[in-house]
Design a protein around this motif. Sequence first.
Motif, mmCIF file in Angstrom:
data_model
loop_
_atom_site.group_PDB
_atom_site.id
_atom_site.type_symbol
_atom_site.label_atom_id
_atom_site.label_comp_id
_atom_site.label_asym_id
_atom_site.label_seq_id
_atom_site.Cartn_x
_atom_site.Cartn_y
_atom_site.Cartn_z
ATOM 1 N N VAL A 169 41.814 36.740 35.355
ATOM 2 C CA VAL A 169 40.570 37.134 35.998
ATOM 3 C C VAL A 169 39.445 36.217 35.510
ATOM 4 C CG1 VAL A 169 38.907 39.016 36.317
ATOM 5 C CG2 VAL A 169 41.366 39.520 36.150
ATOM 6 N N GLN A 229 40.590 36.258 40.888
ATOM 7 C CA GLN A 229 41.841 36.117 40.130
ATOM 8 C C GLN A 229 42.502 34.811 40.557
ATOM 9 O OE1 GLN A 229 45.459 37.931 41.631
ATOM 10 N NE2 GLN A 229 45.630 39.182 39.786
ATOM 11 N N ASN A 247 40.612 46.377 33.633
ATOM 12 C CA ASN A 247 41.656 45.363 33.710
ATOM 13 C C ASN A 247 43.028 46.034 33.692
ATOM 14 O OD1 ASN A 247 42.113 42.313 33.547
ATOM 15 N ND2 ASN A 247 43.518 43.073 31.981
ATOM 16 N N ALA A 282 41.821 43.164 38.319
ATOM 17 C CA ALA A 282 40.580 43.832 37.920
ATOM 18 C C ALA A 282 40.009 44.707 39.019
ATOM 19 C CB ALA A 282 39.540 42.790 37.507
ATOM 20 N N TYR A 295 37.408 39.161 44.195
ATOM 21 C CA TYR A 295 37.000 40.508 43.803
ATOM 22 C C TYR A 295 35.592 40.896 44.246
ATOM 23 C CZ TYR A 295 41.137 40.721 40.808
ATOM 24 O OH TYR A 295 42.420 40.746 40.345
ATOM 25 N N PHE A 350 34.554 45.901 34.070
ATOM 26 C CA PHE A 350 35.719 45.945 34.949
ATOM 27 C C PHE A 350 36.878 46.616 34.217
ATOM 28 C CE2 PHE A 350 36.309 41.926 32.703
ATOM 29 C CZ PHE A 350 37.688 41.813 32.513
ATOM 30 N N SER A 361 40.037 37.536 31.382
ATOM 31 C CA SER A 361 41.242 38.202 30.876
ATOM 32 C C SER A 361 41.714 37.501 29.615
ATOM 33 C CB SER A 361 42.335 38.226 31.944
ATOM 34 O OG SER A 361 42.532 36.944 32.497
ATOM 35 N N ASN A 404 47.158 39.814 35.108
ATOM 36 C CA ASN A 404 45.914 40.566 34.977
ATOM 37 C C ASN A 404 45.270 40.742 36.354
ATOM 38 O OD1 ASN A 404 45.178 40.554 31.831
ATOM 39 N ND2 ASN A 404 46.085 38.565 32.355
#
Length: 722
Positions: A395, A384, A428, A417, A372, A426, A409, A415
Amino acid sequence: MRIKSALALFILCCFSLTAQQKITVEEIYTGAFRAQAMDELFAMKNTNQYTVLNFDRSTRSMQIDLYDFATLKKVNTIIDTKSFPELANGIDSFVFSADEKQLLIANNSNPIFRHSFTADYFLYNLETKKLSKLLEQVQQPTFSPDGTKIGFAKANNLFTYDIASGKTTPITSDGKKNSIINGITDWVYEEEFAFVRAYDWSADGKKIAYIRFDESEVPEFSMNVYKKDLYPAVETFKYPKAGEKNAVVSLHIYDVTTGNTKTVALGNYTDFYIARMKWTNDANVLSAQVLNRHQDNLDLLFIDGTTAAAKVVLNEKDKAYVEVTDNLTFLKDNSFIWTSEKDGYNHIYLYDKTGKLKTQITKGNWEVTAYYGFDEKTKTVFYQSVEKGSILRDVYRIGLDGKNKIKLSQQIGTNSATFSPNFQFFINSYSSATQPTVYSLHHAKDGKQVQSIIDNSALAEKIKKYNLPNKEFFELTTEKGHKLNAWMIKPKDFDAAKKYPVFMFQYSGPGSQQVANDWLDTNDMWFMMLSQQGYIVACVDGRGTGFKGAEFKKCTQKELGKFEVEDQIDAAKVIGNYTYVDKTRIGIFGWSYGGFMSSNCLFKGADVFKMAIAVAPVTNWRFYDSIYTERYMQTPQENASGYDDNSPINHVSKLKGKFLLIHGTADDNVHVQNSMQMIEALVQANKQFEWAIYPDKNHGIYGGKTRIQLFNKMTDFIKENL
């Protein structure tokens, strides 16, 4: 009379509480079960805000709305199409300038292939609120870093447009359809390396690097386009099939000031791919990822923007193939983050600017599934992974040194983000097989929820009246001892004393996944519909699928369709031995690679499967494109038996069950040639089967009522033959 009416009403009410409302194909494919989403969610770079593309049904207009990450409140509407007649057709997509004071808006888009399209582009100034049409039917326009120019492609050539003067300057002039392409990828790169824009501005805007494709020697493929015309048109494009000539690629650096172009020296490579290309944070250093044709050797090159001299800073080798990703991230000092499967699982690594490994940031017998970003201030990486199970997604944050990992998460399922520009928050996105997608705002430090954004409660409430069965996840072990992820949907009124027919679904392609704990898609709703009609639906991810490590994924190398088919047949045998399954009534279905698989399963597993449906299948790997096929099979010249032993077209004589073959004539990906030659092979083997051809439909076979007709046809075929 009143007593009887009251009693009847009571009985009716009780019945309605437990009755299962029937799902229809028409509902599924007219969007009745579509979840609410945050369309075109885009995190800004300069402010702690994000944009969403919204649609106002009452005015039939679209808005690009700006929201604050911290409060989720709408700050303002950047543009509303109802104020601009020029945008009456809506907003197809948009891109900001680096300072986020200008906006390029795409309108009147016309698709070319899966990702590529031409469109009209409008320039919108966020300060003056002025909208002006700049470019007609061009591809991939991008702002220069200072926002004064726009690069774009048209008719296979590259150009720059000066916003102040309105002057267009050509970068190339030799572009020609089915011959030379500048700055835009050819068909096979777009499909298999998944990018279209093959040019990039340097950080100071003084140079543009681009890839040139010479596809003059690539064999052509032609498709009839029928429409409603008296004579069909013919669409011809370059398509390199396995073992055939690819486009010859070269890398060039254009000087915006002088107009001069230098060619990067890549003479050490022959028959190669430039799988990625981007400028580093150093305005004079370009990066490029060069793959050999077997795709088992990748060089990351750093190229001097002045001299065009290239040097290898990182090399990746793999006994099967090297995965190409978009995860390469340059830090301020031009050190970089890289993902690799070199320890057997996909993980994140940090290298210095010379390509020397500094640290492996993540490690373990699990896969990183998305990278990310990196927060320079806190030296934190966000990603992730499937650390909590290969069918789940969570996450995480972790220090650049690989320490202080925190799971952000909270809920079990899938999940993902979208982080704010300052990595403080973030958004989610969470779903599971029982929970429609939920969007919520969280602190990036500890994952604590700030507030809900979208909960899809209306859809969840609507689903209740259908009283759907659960999608049960489990691990299936074959007689050979292979442990495979699986799910099963049983009828809601399931009775273990009964015997049920089983309809299996799979895709099975390399690195894919169908067994995942996420919200139901349209296929799932169709499977739920079938369960309402007395079928058990099952899915098994066999060897070759993803997120369980490189060894599990790459064991199919040079033999696509061997172990995958073996696992589906073996899984069907295990399922057939369940006390509540009628082992004489097991069917299988798949699309694309899944169609290749379902065909093979019916032919090779003739005593196991009663019927199969194959949609848009590869029937002979010799017919498919070079990059995808050779990644897993090498060339037909090197591996003839790998191609022929596992291609279903060579096993038609084994057909015993019922077979439905479906294809679109305008499929530019898996050509209808695959099905036509399969049909001829079946005819000459004197085998009876059903088939359906969809005129002018591509690989997705959709448009108008096409999906409704198609899925009703498949439903009827299942009911008649299973």
